[in-house]
Design a protein around this motif. Structure first.
Motif, mmCIF file in Angstrom:
data_model
loop_
_atom_site.group_PDB
_atom_site.id
_atom_site.type_symbol
_atom_site.label_atom_id
_atom_site.label_comp_id
_atom_site.label_asym_id
_atom_site.label_seq_id
_atom_site.Cartn_x
_atom_site.Cartn_y
_atom_site.Cartn_z
ATOM 1 N N GLY A 13 0.470 -1.822 -0.317
ATOM 2 C CA GLY A 13 -0.114 -0.013 -0.084
ATOM 3 C C GLY A 13 0.577 1.074 -0.110
ATOM 4 O O GLY A 13 0.561 2.186 -0.118
ATOM 5 N N GLY A 17 4.003 3.520 -3.717
ATOM 6 C CA GLY A 17 4.853 5.176 -4.311
ATOM 7 C C GLY A 17 6.172 5.492 -4.353
ATOM 8 O O GLY A 17 6.422 6.250 -5.206
ATOM 9 N N ARG A 120 -4.149 6.071 -3.978
ATOM 10 C CA ARG A 120 -4.163 4.548 -3.274
ATOM 11 C C ARG A 120 -4.484 4.211 -2.793
ATOM 12 O O ARG A 120 -4.819 2.367 -2.563
ATOM 13 N N ILE A 123 -7.097 0.001 -3.355
ATOM 14 C CA ILE A 123 -6.754 -0.687 -3.029
ATOM 15 C C ILE A 123 -6.671 -1.473 -1.147
ATOM 16 O O ILE A 123 -6.504 -2.685 -1.319
#
Length: 200
Positions: A13, A17, A120, A123
């Motif tokens: 998670g 990035g 994000r 997710i």
């Protein structure tokens, strides 16, 4: 939350990035003590409080909680340094104490801040925005909150998150708040923010 499961969640998670940002951020970079109204690209709420400098805690996240603060939380064990996908972390294993909790803290200088986490959010099956001591935060987890586990991320600057991942003891000796663990994470982060502000 087991260490391996938490690390998988953080890696999937948050470290995702790093691929998109090219790992351009510098771990431990100090932040300025100013209030910022920078624009949000992914829908994260703006930071309405002064940014907090986390740089002096990056080498030793165990210092994020003082002994008096741990006592207020009912934690009677010392934190143990460990490595996480995001660098140095600290874990308090207190499942066999009256607190009946196992939790870890680290300082996430790699993702790029709360707005990048918002980018994000799809997710995470569990996504719940909230505030911690006036700072924007979010519960971002891969399981429902009835399992005794929770991960809360608080934005202490526009580029730095402090996540806490916790696991309450299960089984016959589980604590009464087993089905609602996230408030414990909020209380822990409230104490962390006090530390970052220079309080005790």
């Amino acid at each position: 939350m087991t260490a391996n499961r938490l690390h998988r969640l953080v890696a999937a998670g948050l470290c995702a990035g790093l691929v998109l940002t090219g790992c351009a951020t510098v771990a431990g970079a100090p932040t300025t003590a100013t209030t910022s109204g920078s624009a949000s690209q992914h829908g994260a709420p703006p930071l309405a409080q002064p940014e907090l400098d986390t740089s002096r805690f990056v080498p030793d996240p165990c210092r994020l909680l003082t002994e008096p603060q741990l006592a207020q939380l009912g934690i009677t064990v010392a934190g143990k340094p460990e490595e996480s996908p995001l660098g140095k972390a600290c874990r308090w294993i207190a499942t066999d104490t009256p607190a009946r909790i196992n939790f870890s803290l680290n300082i996430n200088t790699q993702l790029g801040g709360l707005d990048q986490l918002y980018g994000r959010k799809d997710i995470f099956p569990v996504w719940q925005p909230l505030e911690v001591s006036g700072y924007p935060a979010v519960i971002a987890d891969d399981d429902d909150q009835k399992s005794g586990e929770c991960q809360v991320n608080v934005a202490v600057s526009n580029t730095v998150l402090v996540p806490v991942g916790l696991h309450l003891k299960s089984g016959a000796d589980k604590p009464p708040d087993f089905a609602d663990p996230c408030p414990r994470g909020v209380k822990i982060l409230e104490q962390v923010i006090t530390t970052l502000k220079g309080g005790s």
